[in-house]
Scaffold this motif. Sequence first.
Motif, PDB file in Angstrom:
ATOM      1  N   ILE A  42       4.387  -5.686   1.565  1.00 18.36           N
ATOM      2  CA  ILE A  42       4.062  -4.624   0.617  1.00 18.36           C
ATOM      3  C   ILE A  42       2.561  -4.376   0.682  1.00 18.36           C
ATOM      4  N   PRO A  43       2.124  -3.161   0.989  1.00 17.11           N
ATOM      5  CA  PRO A  43       0.687  -2.887   1.143  1.00 17.11           C
ATOM      6  C   PRO A  43      -0.089  -3.153  -0.145  1.00 17.11           C
ATOM      7  N   SER A  44      -1.344  -3.518   0.020  1.00 16.57           N
ATOM      8  CA  SER A  44      -2.177  -3.886  -1.130  1.00 16.57           C
ATOM      9  C   SER A  44      -2.404  -2.722  -2.081  1.00 16.57           C
ATOM     10  N   PHE A  45      -2.370  -1.487  -1.578  1.00 14.22           N
ATOM     11  CA  PHE A  45      -2.637  -0.357  -2.454  1.00 14.22           C
ATOM     12  C   PHE A  45      -1.532  -0.148  -3.499  1.00 14.22           C
ATOM     13  N   THR A  81      -2.851   6.637  -5.035  1.00 13.65           N
ATOM     14  CA  THR A  81      -2.011   5.652  -4.346  1.00 13.65           C
ATOM     15  C   THR A  81      -1.083   6.340  -3.358  1.00 13.65           C
ATOM     16  N   SER A  82      -0.542   7.475  -3.751  1.00  9.53           N
ATOM     17  CA  SER A  82       0.305   8.240  -2.837  1.00  9.53           C
ATOM     18  C   SER A  82      -0.480   8.680  -1.607  1.00  9.53           C
ATOM     19  N   GLU A  83      -1.734   9.076  -1.806  1.00 10.85           N
ATOM     20  CA  GLU A  83      -2.578   9.452  -0.665  1.00 10.85           C
ATOM     21  C   GLU A  83      -2.852   8.247   0.230  1.00 10.85           C
ATOM     22  N   GLU A  84      -3.044   7.090  -0.378  1.00 15.82           N
ATOM     23  CA  GLU A  84      -3.241   5.865   0.405  1.00 15.82           C
ATOM     24  C   GLU A  84      -2.011   5.558   1.259  1.00 15.82           C
ATOM     25  N   MET A  85      -0.826   5.840   0.725  1.00 20.96           N
ATOM     26  CA  MET A  85       0.391   5.578   1.483  1.00 20.96           C
ATOM     27  C   MET A  85       0.473   6.502   2.695  1.00 20.96           C
ATOM     28  N   LYS A  86       0.002   7.709   2.561  1.00 17.42           N
ATOM     29  CA  LYS A  86      -0.029   8.616   3.714  1.00 17.42           C
ATOM     30  C   LYS A  86      -0.935   8.076   4.811  1.00 17.42           C
TER      31      LYS A  86
END
Length: 464
Positions: A42-45, A81-86
Motif C-alpha cells: 500500500i503506497p505511503s500516500f 492524494t488522488s493526484e499522488e495516485m496518478k
Amino acid sequence: MDQNVLWSLRLGFTNKEASKITQNGLTFFLENSFMASVDSTIPSFLENSPKTRVELQQQREFYKNATKEQKQEKQKKERQTSEEMKTWWIDKMTVSEFPLREKMTCFWHNHYVSTFPKVKVNFWIFQHNQILRKNAFGNFKTLTKEIVKSNAMVRYLDNTDNRKDKLNENLSRELLELFTLGIGNYSEQDIKNGAKGLAGLGLGEESAVYRSKFEDNESFIYFGKKGSFKIDEMIDIIFEQPNIPYLVTRKILKWFIYDNPKEELVRYYGDYLRKKNFEIKPLLVKIFTEEFAKKNGGSKIKSPLEYILQLMNELNIENPNERLITKFLKDQGMDLFNQPNVKGWDGGNSWLTSQVFLQRNNVADLLCNGKNLTRGNKQNVENSMMTQNPNRQFTVRLDWDKDGNNKEIIAELENRLLFKTDATDRQDFEQLLKYDFDSKTEGSENAVLRLFNFMVKTPEFQLI
C-alpha cells in the motif's frame, strides 16, 4: 518503422523494449511480461486516507461536525492524494522492465470504469486498480466477478442504493452493456431482473457484501434460467451466452492494434477466447504473435499516454515531473481515475482532434527546447506538493549515430518514430539535415534535435 520498435510501442509505451524483442523474440518477451511481479504494498500516500469501515465512519462523523473551512481542507487533501495516485501509476508505467502488465491494467481500467470523483474513497480506487493489475492476464470471468464485488464499483454504479422494493438498475445494466455482452445481446427484462439479484450488495470491509435486510430473494428469470441468483451465479449465466467473447476481444484489438478492427478478426479471436475458457493470457499470445507477422503499422492513433511517454523517453528526460504528465493527460482527455463517463475514453479519432494535435505540437516544442510542460504557468496551491520546479530548464539528449551521414541519421530516426515515409517527406527531412551535415561540428546536436522536433509533429508520428 522497425517492426520491433512498433511492437515495443504497442506492448508498452516506448521503444525501450525493442531490443529485448529483437534479441529474444516476441514470445520470450511476452512470457517475461506475464511473469512480471505485482507489488501489493500500500503506497505511503494512502497512509492518512480511510481504509476500514471504522475509519470511514470516523470521516463521516468529522464531516458532520466540521466547519466549512475544515471540510474544504479535508477534501483538498483527498484530491491531492488522488493526484499522488496518478503519479504513482505513471511511475510504474515508466520504470517497469516489462510494462505490458501496466498497459493491460490501463486497458481494464477503461473497461471497468470507476472514478475517484464519484467514489470519493482513494483506498477503494487503489484496491480497484490492484484487482485489475493482479488479474491483468488472468481469467475474464474471474476478473468480472472480483471487480463487480469491489467497493469502488458498487459505489460508482450506485448499487449501494439498490435494495428490495427500491431497485437501482445501474450496475445490472453496465454489467451487461459495457463489461460483458454489449448492446443487443440482452433484454431490458434481464436488466430489471439482474437488479433483483444485485439488490443488497453493498459496501464491505475488503469487498462488497450482501446485506440480508436489503436483499431480494424471490426467484426471477435471467437469460432463460429461473432461480434466486446472486452475483457469481449471474455472471456464470452471462458467460454461457453465445456472444460473450466478442465485446472484450474487440476492445483489446482496439486498445493495442486497430482503431477499427475487422469483424472477422473480432469473431476469430473471440471464438479462441471461448475455447480457452476466457483465459486472457493465451488470447494475448495468439493476437500479438499472429498480428506481429502482418504489415499493420499506422492502424491506431496513439493515446496521450503513449504519445507523451514515448516523447519523453526519446529525449532521455531524467526524473520527469510526473505530476505535469498527469496534467497533460487530463488536458488531452485521458485523466487517470477520472474518465468522462462509465463508457470510458472513446479512443480512436477522439485522440487526434485539431485541438489535441495542437497541444501535442506545443508540448513537442517545449520538451525539445528543454522546457517543462507548463513552463511559465503559475502553479496553484494544490500543486504545491510538487518536488520539482515546473518551470525549470532541463537537458534533453537524443540517441543517434554520431558517425552517420545525413541520410543515415534520417533513416535511423524514421525507423524509430514514423510508421511510414515517402520521397516528399525525405526531401523535407533533408532540408533540415543537409547533405553536408557533420556531426563533429558545433551545433550538430541541435540540428538533429530540430529534425526530431519536425518529425514528431507530423501526422505519421501520431500513429502506431
